[in-house]
Design a protein around this motif. Sequence first.
Motif, PDB file in Angstrom:
ATOM      1  N   ILE A  85       0.911  -1.329  -0.094  1.00  0.00           N
ATOM      2  CA  ILE A  85       0.213  -0.037  -0.062  1.00  0.00           C
ATOM      3  C   ILE A  85       0.987   1.157  -0.046  1.00  0.00           C
ATOM      4  CG2 ILE A  85      -0.241   0.327   2.393  1.00  0.00           C
ATOM      5  CD1 ILE A  85      -3.163   0.456   0.143  1.00  0.00           C
ATOM      6  N   ARG A  86       1.873   1.426   0.643  1.00  0.00           N
ATOM      7  CA  ARG A  86       2.967   2.467   0.910  1.00  0.00           C
ATOM      8  C   ARG A  86       4.241   1.913   0.468  1.00  0.00           C
ATOM      9  NH1 ARG A  86      -1.422   3.886   3.700  1.00  0.00           N
ATOM     10  NH2 ARG A  86      -0.764   2.339   5.368  1.00  0.00           N
ATOM     11  N   TYR A 199      -4.370   6.987  -6.282  1.00  0.00           N
ATOM     12  CA  TYR A 199      -3.117   6.728  -5.606  1.00  0.00           C
ATOM     13  C   TYR A 199      -3.097   5.384  -5.459  1.00  0.00           C
ATOM     14  CZ  TYR A 199      -6.926   6.916  -1.864  1.00  0.00           C
ATOM     15  OH  TYR A 199      -8.247   6.678  -1.503  1.00  0.00           O
ATOM     16  N   CYS A 200      -4.211   4.356  -5.462  1.00  0.00           N
ATOM     17  CA  CYS A 200      -4.111   3.275  -4.735  1.00  0.00           C
ATOM     18  C   CYS A 200      -3.771   2.013  -5.527  1.00  0.00           C
ATOM     19  CB  CYS A 200      -5.425   2.808  -4.112  1.00  0.00           C
ATOM     20  SG  CYS A 200      -5.604   1.571  -3.179  1.00  0.00           S
ATOM     21  N   GLN A 237     -12.325  -4.595   0.831  1.00  0.00           N
ATOM     22  CA  GLN A 237     -12.179  -3.233   0.551  1.00  0.00           C
ATOM     23  C   GLN A 237     -12.924  -2.209   0.552  1.00  0.00           C
ATOM     24  OE1 GLN A 237      -9.090  -2.370   0.930  1.00  0.00           O
ATOM     25  NE2 GLN A 237      -8.033  -4.323   0.828  1.00  0.00           N
ATOM     26  N   THR A 272     -13.936  -2.194   4.856  1.00  0.00           N
ATOM     27  CA  THR A 272     -14.122  -0.588   4.810  1.00  0.00           C
ATOM     28  C   THR A 272     -15.285  -0.359   4.064  1.00  0.00           C
ATOM     29  OG1 THR A 272     -11.802  -0.503   5.174  1.00  0.00           O
ATOM     30  CG2 THR A 272     -12.892   1.575   4.239  1.00  0.00           C
ATOM     31  N   ARG A 313     -12.623   9.685  -6.087  1.00  0.00           N
ATOM     32  CA  ARG A 313     -13.222   9.122  -4.955  1.00  0.00           C
ATOM     33  C   ARG A 313     -14.551   9.100  -5.514  1.00  0.00           C
ATOM     34  NH1 ARG A 313     -11.514   5.870  -1.181  1.00  0.00           N
ATOM     35  NH2 ARG A 313     -12.754   6.719   0.398  1.00  0.00           N
ATOM     36  N   PHE A 370      -2.179   9.449   6.684  1.00  0.00           N
ATOM     37  CA  PHE A 370      -0.775   8.789   5.819  1.00  0.00           C
ATOM     38  C   PHE A 370      -0.192  10.122   4.929  1.00  0.00           C
ATOM     39  CE2 PHE A 370      -4.175   5.606   6.217  1.00  0.00           C
ATOM     40  CZ  PHE A 370      -3.373   4.663   6.765  1.00  0.00           C
ATOM     41  N   GLN A 371       0.966   9.779   4.759  1.00  0.00           N
ATOM     42  CA  GLN A 371       1.559  10.632   3.766  1.00  0.00           C
ATOM     43  C   GLN A 371       1.321  10.123   2.594  1.00  0.00           C
ATOM     44  OE1 GLN A 371       5.389  12.529   4.820  1.00  0.00           O
ATOM     45  NE2 GLN A 371       4.878  12.526   7.027  1.00  0.00           N
ATOM     46  N   TYR A 372       1.159  10.727   1.504  1.00  0.00           N
ATOM     47  CA  TYR A 372       0.787  10.107   0.098  1.00  0.00           C
ATOM     48  C   TYR A 372       2.386   9.509  -0.175  1.00  0.00           C
ATOM     49  CZ  TYR A 372       0.978   9.457  -4.673  1.00  0.00           C
ATOM     50  OH  TYR A 372       0.992   8.694  -6.078  1.00  0.00           O
ATOM     51  N   SER A 373       2.149   8.208  -0.746  1.00  0.00           N
ATOM     52  CA  SER A 373       3.186   7.446  -1.401  1.00  0.00           C
ATOM     53  C   SER A 373       2.940   7.130  -2.690  1.00  0.00           C
ATOM     54  CB  SER A 373       3.277   6.393  -0.279  1.00  0.00           C
ATOM     55  OG  SER A 373       4.384   5.275  -0.868  1.00  0.00           O
ATOM     56  N   ARG A 375       3.024   5.045  -5.631  1.00  0.00           N
ATOM     57  CA  ARG A 375       2.750   3.529  -6.232  1.00  0.00           C
ATOM     58  C   ARG A 375       3.022   3.452  -7.717  1.00  0.00           C
ATOM     59  NH1 ARG A 375       4.039   0.438  -3.136  1.00  0.00           N
ATOM     60  NH2 ARG A 375       5.651   2.002  -3.194  1.00  0.00           N
TER      61      ARG A 375
HETATM   62  N1  SAM Z   1     -10.456   0.149   0.690  1.00  0.00           N
HETATM   63  C1  SAM Z   1     -10.294   1.169   1.738  1.00  0.00           C
HETATM   64  C2  SAM Z   1     -11.042   2.548   1.323  1.00  0.00           C
HETATM   65  O1  SAM Z   1     -10.873   2.878   0.060  1.00  0.00           O
HETATM   66  O2  SAM Z   1     -11.314   3.025   2.303  1.00  0.00           O
HETATM   67  C3  SAM Z   1      -8.884   1.360   2.208  1.00  0.00           C
HETATM   68  C4  SAM Z   1      -7.886   0.473   1.743  1.00  0.00           C
HETATM   69  S1  SAM Z   1      -6.269   0.935   2.171  1.00  0.00           S
HETATM   70  C5  SAM Z   1      -5.527  -0.509   2.559  1.00  0.00           C
HETATM   71  C6  SAM Z   1      -6.264   1.959   3.746  1.00  0.00           C
HETATM   72  C7  SAM Z   1      -5.919   3.203   3.378  1.00  0.00           C
HETATM   73  O3  SAM Z   1      -4.539   3.397   2.783  1.00  0.00           O
HETATM   74  C8  SAM Z   1      -6.690   4.242   2.607  1.00  0.00           C
HETATM   75  O4  SAM Z   1      -7.899   4.502   2.925  1.00  0.00           O
HETATM   76  C9  SAM Z   1      -5.992   5.433   2.213  1.00  0.00           C
HETATM   77  O5  SAM Z   1      -5.908   6.191   3.181  1.00  0.00           O
HETATM   78  C10 SAM Z   1      -4.337   4.760   2.540  1.00  0.00           C
HETATM   79  N2  SAM Z   1      -3.527   4.698   1.319  1.00  0.00           N
HETATM   80  C11 SAM Z   1      -3.718   3.942  -0.089  1.00  0.00           C
HETATM   81  N3  SAM Z   1      -2.918   4.203  -0.903  1.00  0.00           N
HETATM   82  C12 SAM Z   1      -2.172   5.193  -0.290  1.00  0.00           C
HETATM   83  C13 SAM Z   1      -0.971   5.857  -0.763  1.00  0.00           C
HETATM   84  N4  SAM Z   1      -0.366   5.545  -2.267  1.00  0.00           N
HETATM   85  N5  SAM Z   1      -0.278   6.791  -0.174  1.00  0.00           N
HETATM   86  C14 SAM Z   1      -0.954   6.848   1.230  1.00  0.00           C
HETATM   87  N6  SAM Z   1      -1.619   6.251   1.690  1.00  0.00           N
HETATM   88  C15 SAM Z   1      -2.580   5.403   0.889  1.00  0.00           C
END
Ligand code: SAM
Length: 473
Positions: A85-86, A199-200, A237, A272, A313, A370-373, A375
Amino acid sequence: MAEASKALSPLDAKRQIEYMERVFSLNEKHAIDMGLRRKVFVLTLGCQQNEADSERLLGMALKMGYEKTEVPDDASLIIVNTCAIREHAEKRALSLVGQYKHIKAKNPELIIVVCGCMVVQEHRVNDIKHRYPYVDILFGPSLIHKMPEHIYNRMSGSKRIFDPDDKIYTFAEGLPVCRESSFKAWVSIMYGCNNFCSYCIVPYVRGRERSRKREDVINEVRELVEKGYKDITLLGQNVNSYGVDSGFDYDFADLLSDIDKIEGDYIIHFMTSHPKNASKKLIDVMADSKHVARHFHLPMQSGSDSVLRAMNRRYDFEKYIGILDYIREKMPECTVSSDIIVGFPTETDKDFEDTLAALERARFDMIYSFQYSPRKGTPAAEMVQIEQSVKQERFDRMLALQNSISLENNKKTEGKTLRVLCEGESKNNTDTYFGRTEGGKIVFFEPCPENIGKFVDVNIERGDTFALYGKII
Ligand code: SAM
Ligand code: SF4
């Protein structure tokens, strides 16, 4: 287009059970010859979904005749369940795997398995292939059920095994599970994600949404309740889109409502929820339920509409706050937590101020920040990035604000009696026990070994930023 999902057939499960028996025989022979059982060490990084997956990996390993150990040096099988995730999570996984090199040097029969989200990514598969030659087996999160087959083949002299993923399998029903706790349990209700937040990495590594059959989920919860489990968390998720892939007119609210009918003394959590499809129906079901915890985890990610748009989002702050207000209208005692990302590529000073204002308005009980990372392979990683010093400064300001809000909320519990699930000794202080309220707040109180795994009523004497302190009544 969505990939077709494929349920793991009873035949697939039977095949893996046969492999478990074969590995068991090899391990039994070793135990008799050497007077010593082979051991397994499992290391889990990342989210609750990974923890749930690891309980299945451990369950299978025990069935294969391994004993559990907490000491990697004692293990003949090391399983590292990774997270992507990060960047920090990936670096940690690689550094831990690196530390196992010396164990393999001492014990060449050691089998090292690296699985989970990190190893679905091609560049990471190549890393492991070339820079970690002592890793024996690699497989992705949809293929955890294939571990017995891979271990048997490796024990029988096969080359290193790389099986990153096909991302289509649903749940491995019918395979063993060894749960960490005897009173708290995870129950996965669906896998994957269709949302592609910019971001994910999750949709790329866990594939499209695949829901488990409702009767499998309900039966698993019923069995857990019958065994005395008190706190059961439904995982996905985006649990709000449960059932959409199966095409039936039966959604997450219906599932929750059916689970709530199971008789017993237990609470249900879920995570979530994606705000874009958190429905009034779901909130109404919660409010009317007997067992669903008054706790909503609703990730906001940002308070700025333009950042939310860039994040893909598909809701704005107005819609988000509307849901929150409805939750509080129907359940005034409900605690709410959220996830927030700072330093997303397009985030301006003004956007960040909007997030602070949103936190002031939302008054969450707690946040995961979280600080944005960046990917690799996600759209946001290609955008112009924000400097690390700016991210850090925003992160610190946000935490300071949220801490003051959490403190204010926690102070309001002083003098109240809260029902708490007693979990046991506090990690840092053996003279104190701890537990959690149904809203997820940590509570410290006096030792009471007889109450571990039971609900206790605690009179709250002090509310602090991160925890509550009280006495059992
Ligand atoms: N599916 C869940 C949702 O959308 O709420 C979240 C799953 S993720 C495992 C948990 C959290 O990690 C996310 O809600 C987001 O805040 C954070 N996250 C995901 N990708 C990220 C990134 N590239 N950098 C920082 N935080 C991240
Ligand atoms: Fe990632 Fe968004 Fe899916 Fe959550 S909903 S797993 S943040 S893509």
